[in-house]
Design a protein around this motif. Structure first.
Motif: not given
Length: 384
Positions: A180-187, A221-225, A287-294, A335-337
């Motif tokens: 429940s706490q796994q998510a992408t970075v806000p913004g 440019s470089k992005h991150h999955i 399995g379902q969604s896997f979020y990389l460490p923030r 993300t480009p961020n």
């Protein structure tokens, strides 16, 4: 910049009825069941299982993908009364009851074709002979279910689950980060692309590995999955067993027409498939969604980053159906961020080939060795 190396572990796609309480952890049980759990306190765990059946449910913790030495629970609802039994297995056969019953049934119900069992047990092994402890290790969850309740007061050897109503999957009961706490970075600005099959007609064989050559998006440019999730064609949940994405070492293709083609893996692969051997990410049933460490993401778009990949999908088809058409695969969020670190996959252990790894006939014991040379060790230590 550091590279973070880790093994992928996926969250769960939850099926079935609403659980009786809010749980921090959950896991799908095959394609028609769910397991929820919560630490009750420092010594006990509360678990709740839902399976789409009006018969008995069996599930357990095993040191291997089989029943041998597994700690097993079997329960059912009959006449508005719930039952659960603590059992064990010494072979892939009917599990007898433990001499000591170390499980407490908290609730049970049978509603709209679904059976629910909620129970509590100790984290430690109460009975060291048969029980298995629940730890922070990756354990094997084995499960099976029947379509009817026991005729008498307990299950018997005749209450067989059949060839399809059973399975096994990895299980991390004491995860450090609740799902429940796994998510992408806000913004973060989030974009997606898919690596998937397209209308693939599954052959009428019991098991098949398909390989499809695909291209990463062209980026300036470089992005991150930052997130990976499965795309499973509706109705094919029983057929898609696992998926592995292999990155290719070449930066250009020798034959442009090979892009987007699908072939059988582990055969005489076309030339452009042959350099695609680096495991990039993986998914397995449940399995379902896997979020990389923030603080990390897989790098794409930068000089030297992979441009092509092969999606391997292992299909199960135990009933030899000839009319299965599949477009399953993986959805990747990027993300480009840029995050602080690049992530990467690490593989540990030694690969074993059935053609070269031979055990001498009649051997009572056999040791297999894996070695890492000094050059290998120095190369690893110099990486950042």
């Amino acid at each position: 910049m550091f590279k973070l190396f880790f093994l992928l572990s996926f969250g769960a796609l939850v099926y079935g009825q609403t659980p009786t309480m809010n749980y921090s952890y959950n896991l799908s049980v095959g394609v028609n069941g769910s397991l929820f759990w919560e630490l009750t306190n420092a010594t006990h765990i509360t678990m709740e299982i839902h399976v789409q059946t009006t018969g008995w449910i069996g599930f357990g913790i095993s040191p291997n993908p089989n029943m041998v030495n597994a700690d097993i629970y079997v329960g059912w609802v009959k006449g508005c009364t719930g039952y659960i039994t603590d059992r064990h297995a010494t072979a892939d056969s009917f599990p007898p009851k433990d001499t000591q019953q170390d499980v407490e049934l908290l609730a049970a119900s049978e509603t709209n074709g679904w059976t629910m069992l909620k129970f509590r047990r100790q984290l430690a092994a109460c009975e060291t002979t048969f029980d298995r402890p629940i730890t922070e290790d990756t354990l094997k969850l084995i499960w099976a279910y029947g379509t009817s309740d026991p005729v008498g007061t307990d299950i018997v050897a005749g209450n067989y689950h059949g060839i399809t109503n059973r399975g096994t999957q990895n299980f991390i009961p004491l995860q450090s980060i609740p799902i429940s706490q796994q998510a992408t970075v806000p913004g973060e600005t989030l974009l997606t692309f898919d690596f998937a099959n397209s209308g693939f007609a599954l052959p009428a064989v019991d098991t098949y590995y398909s390989c499809r050559l695909l291209a990463f998006p062209t980026l300036s440019s470089k992005h991150h999955i930052v997130k990976i999730e499965p795309i499973i064609t509706s109705g094919n949940e029983l057929h898609v067993h696992h998926m592995v994405l292999y990155i290719c070492s070449q930066q250009t293709l020798q034959t442009s027409s090979s892009l987007g083609t699908t072939t059988q893996c582990y055969t005489n692969l076309p030339t452009d498939f042959q350099t695609c051997q680096g495991v990039y990410m993986a998914w397995a049933i449940g399995g379902q969604s896997f979020y990389l460490p923030r603080e990390a993401g897989f790098s794409i778009g930068a000089t030297g980053d992979p441009k092509f990949a092969v999606l391997e999908i292992h299909y199960d088809n135990p009933t030899m159906r000839s009319n299965v058409v599949d477009s399953s695969g993986l959805k990747l969020t990027y993300t480009p961020n840029l995050r602080a670190n690049d992530a990467a996959m690490i593989q540990a252990g030694r690969s074993v080939s059935g053609f070269t790894h031979l055990i001498p006939p009649g051997a009572s014991a056999y040791k297999s060795y894996g070695e890492c040379t000094q050059n290998c060790l120095e190369s690893r230590n110099n990486r950042t």
